[in-house]
Scaffold this motif. Structure first.
Motif, PDB file in Angstrom:
ATOM      1  N   PRO A 241       7.266  -2.241  -1.084  1.00 43.64           N
ATOM      2  CA  PRO A 241       6.876  -3.493  -0.149  1.00 43.64           C
ATOM      3  C   PRO A 241       5.669  -4.165  -0.506  1.00 43.64           C
ATOM      4  O   PRO A 241       4.589  -3.572  -0.862  1.00 43.64           O
ATOM      5  N   GLU A 242       5.499  -5.256  -0.360  1.00 46.35           N
ATOM      6  CA  GLU A 242       4.410  -6.010  -0.668  1.00 46.35           C
ATOM      7  C   GLU A 242       3.001  -5.585   0.275  1.00 46.35           C
ATOM      8  O   GLU A 242       1.785  -5.711  -0.304  1.00 46.35           O
ATOM      9  N   TRP A 243       3.156  -4.976   1.317  1.00 47.72           N
ATOM     10  CA  TRP A 243       1.952  -4.751   2.143  1.00 47.72           C
ATOM     11  C   TRP A 243       1.224  -3.568   1.475  1.00 47.72           C
ATOM     12  O   TRP A 243       0.129  -3.070   1.926  1.00 47.72           O
ATOM     13  N   LEU A 244       1.985  -2.542   0.521  1.00 52.57           N
ATOM     14  CA  LEU A 244       1.313  -1.642   0.067  1.00 52.57           C
ATOM     15  C   LEU A 244       0.108  -1.848  -0.705  1.00 52.57           C
ATOM     16  O   LEU A 244      -1.100  -1.110  -1.142  1.00 52.57           O
ATOM     17  N   GLU A 245       0.271  -3.147  -1.382  1.00 49.90           N
ATOM     18  CA  GLU A 245      -0.778  -3.733  -2.250  1.00 49.90           C
ATOM     19  C   GLU A 245      -2.231  -4.065  -1.607  1.00 49.90           C
ATOM     20  O   GLU A 245      -3.290  -4.107  -2.211  1.00 49.90           O
ATOM     21  N   LEU A 249      -7.176   1.867  -3.381  1.00 44.89           N
ATOM     22  CA  LEU A 249      -7.928   3.102  -3.546  1.00 44.89           C
ATOM     23  C   LEU A 249      -9.083   2.744  -4.460  1.00 44.89           C
ATOM     24  O   LEU A 249      -9.152   1.956  -5.503  1.00 44.89           O
ATOM     25  N   PRO A 250     -10.252   3.498  -4.323  1.00 43.56           N
ATOM     26  CA  PRO A 250     -11.477   3.318  -5.384  1.00 43.56           C
ATOM     27  C   PRO A 250     -10.821   3.625  -6.809  1.00 43.56           C
ATOM     28  O   PRO A 250     -10.253   4.566  -7.062  1.00 43.56           O
ATOM     29  N   GLY A 251     -11.411   2.603  -7.384  1.00 41.59           N
ATOM     30  CA  GLY A 251     -10.955   2.598  -9.058  1.00 41.59           C
ATOM     31  C   GLY A 251      -9.971   1.647  -9.439  1.00 41.59           C
ATOM     32  O   GLY A 251      -9.363   1.595 -10.432  1.00 41.59           O
ATOM     33  N   GLU A 252      -9.073   1.358  -8.416  1.00 46.26           N
ATOM     34  CA  GLU A 252      -7.788   0.544  -8.513  1.00 46.26           C
ATOM     35  C   GLU A 252      -8.127  -0.658  -8.973  1.00 46.26           C
ATOM     36  O   GLU A 252      -7.235  -1.043  -9.733  1.00 46.26           O
TER      37      GLU A 252
END
Length: 439
Positions: A241-245, A249-252
């Motif tokens: 799902p779009e909301w996951l973006e 997380l740090p480094g992403e």
């Protein structure tokens, strides 16, 4: 991981082979690999072939066969929906040419074909919508021109290994919706028809692969097992799902920046590769005057070579003829290709006829040029005479120029090396009979 092979001859650890009616629940496996071709045998021996070429089953007199078939396909369809939407598994379909299937008479009539087991799904991507299974079409088309579109995909080694076995059908949609909008096209043919497709559905995916008839069962099973295991080991579903973006997380962010830079670098390298391919093609066209693929390749090479020398090229009266015009001289060129023996008098006679026609009908005075190629399979220095003695005598008598393709190649090579094309054109304009410039 457990894989089920239905009607598909595959061997390997973790692969269970079964037939369509008697196998365990499809949803109980991590991946299901189905060859739909044998499914026609479920109704073909019992259906009636009508005058219109359609196989039919009549529930009132088939002893319950039609009802059993409808229930079986409905059951397997629901199991595959559970596999994809609830278990996050993989369905692999071997793409075969479609058939008419069978029509179960009733009110309303029902149609079954070899792809009726595909799960129901509604896929949306931007302005596009695709309904499964009715939105997909499988068109019969055979060939071996398989081109990989995504070499990094886990199933790319399988596609590359068996590409020489060819395909039997291509994928398309009912309303021409691009399949690339919904999934990843893994392979296509020379005209862009999708041959292999990775289509995310629910938490899982459907992978359509070419039939590759005659593949070795053990090797195919191992390559598929490794590729599917890699797909199933991915922690996130393909259609997240779009909301996951929003939950980073740090480094992403740094990883995304590097991915964007790599994408830009790939695009730059692709453009550079296309430029190099075009440059290589231009040079290959010139080299075709030494060893052409066909008569037309020799003709195109001759026109390109004279164009590099500064001539203006225009079509001629006959297929193997053209005009080459320059301030020094205007030529009418005929290209002669004789694979096994020196060029004979029929070629210079055809050139003289064209020159006479230009002189008498169009009042156009041009100088003739007969470009000859004989014995192209030999290295130029080992080739025999490129034309017969009668052709050489005629060139002196009728004052047209006689040139071998190797001589023209040497002239072009000199021009590309920095020699003055004007001097080469002048040498050609002053020649009568065989052209022998001093390089």
């Amino acid at each position: 991981m457990r894989f089920l092979s239905v009607g598909w001859d595959l061997e390997g650890p973790g692969i269970t082979k079964a037939d369509f009616p008697n196998s365990e629940s499809f949803a109980s496996f991590d991946g299901v690999l189905i060859d739909p071709s044998p499914l026609r045998e479920l109704w073909r021996p019992y259906a009636e072939l009508g005058p219109d070429g359609i196989y039919r089953l009549y529930p009132t007199r088939d002893f319950g066969l039609s009802r059993a078939l409808l229930n079986l396909f409905h059951l397997r369809q629901k199991e595959l929906e559970d596999l994809l939407f609830r278990a996050g598994g993989v369905l692999v379909v071997r793409v075969r040419p479609p058939e008419e299937g069978v029509l179960v008479e009733g009110n309303p009539p029902r149609r079954l074909d070899i792809y009726s087991f595909l799960p129901k799904a509604s896929l949306v991507s931007g302005p596009y919508h695709l309904s499964l299974p009715q939105g997909l079409r499988f068109l019969p088309r055979r060939g071996q021109d398989l081109l990989l579109s995504d070499p990094t995909h886990p199933l790319a080694p399988y596609l590359e290994r068996f590409s020489r076995h060819g395909y039997e059908a291509v994928l398309t949609t009912v309303f021409g919706v691009p399949l690339s909008a919904f999934g990843t096209v893994l392979a296509q043919n020379r005209v862009g028809d999708p041959l292999a497709l990775d289509l995310p559905v629910g938490l899982g995916r459907i992978v359509f692969l070419p039939s590759f008839a005659g593949q070795e069962a053990k090797e195919a099973g191992e390559l598929l097992r490794v590729g599917l295991s890699a797909l199933l080991s991915q922690p996130l579903p393909e259609a997240a799902p779009e909301w996951l973006e929003k939950y980073l997380l740090p480094g992403e962010e740094e990883i995304k920046k590097v991915e964007e830079e790599l994408a830009r670098e790939k695009e730059r390298l692709n453009r550079k590769e296309q430029e190099l391919q075009e440059a290589r093609k231009d040079l290959d066209i010139l080299k075709a005057i030494l060893f052409p693929r066909s008569r037309m390749a020799l003709l195109n090479g001759a026109m390109a070579a004279l164009s590099r020398l500064g001539f203006s090229i225009k079509p001629g009266l006959q297929p193997m003829e053209f005009f080459a015009e320059s301030p020094e001289e205007n030529f009418y060129v005929r290209v002669s290709f004789s694979p096994f023996s020196p060029v004979g008098p029929e070629e210079h006679r055809a050139l003289l006829l064209s020159l006479d026609r230009l002189r008498n009908e169009e009042r156009k005075e041009v100088k003739g040029l007969l470009l000859c190629l004989s014995q192209p399979e030999l290295e130029p220095h080992r080739r025999g005479p490129q034309w017969q003695e009668a052709v050489e005598r005629a060139s002196l008598d009728h004052r047209f120029v006689l040139a071998s393709s190797f001589t023209l190649f040497q002239a072009v090579a000199k021009a590309l090396s920095g020699a003055d094309p004007k001097a080469l054109r002048k040498s050609l304009a002053q020649a009568e009979g065989p052209w022998s410039p001093r390089f």
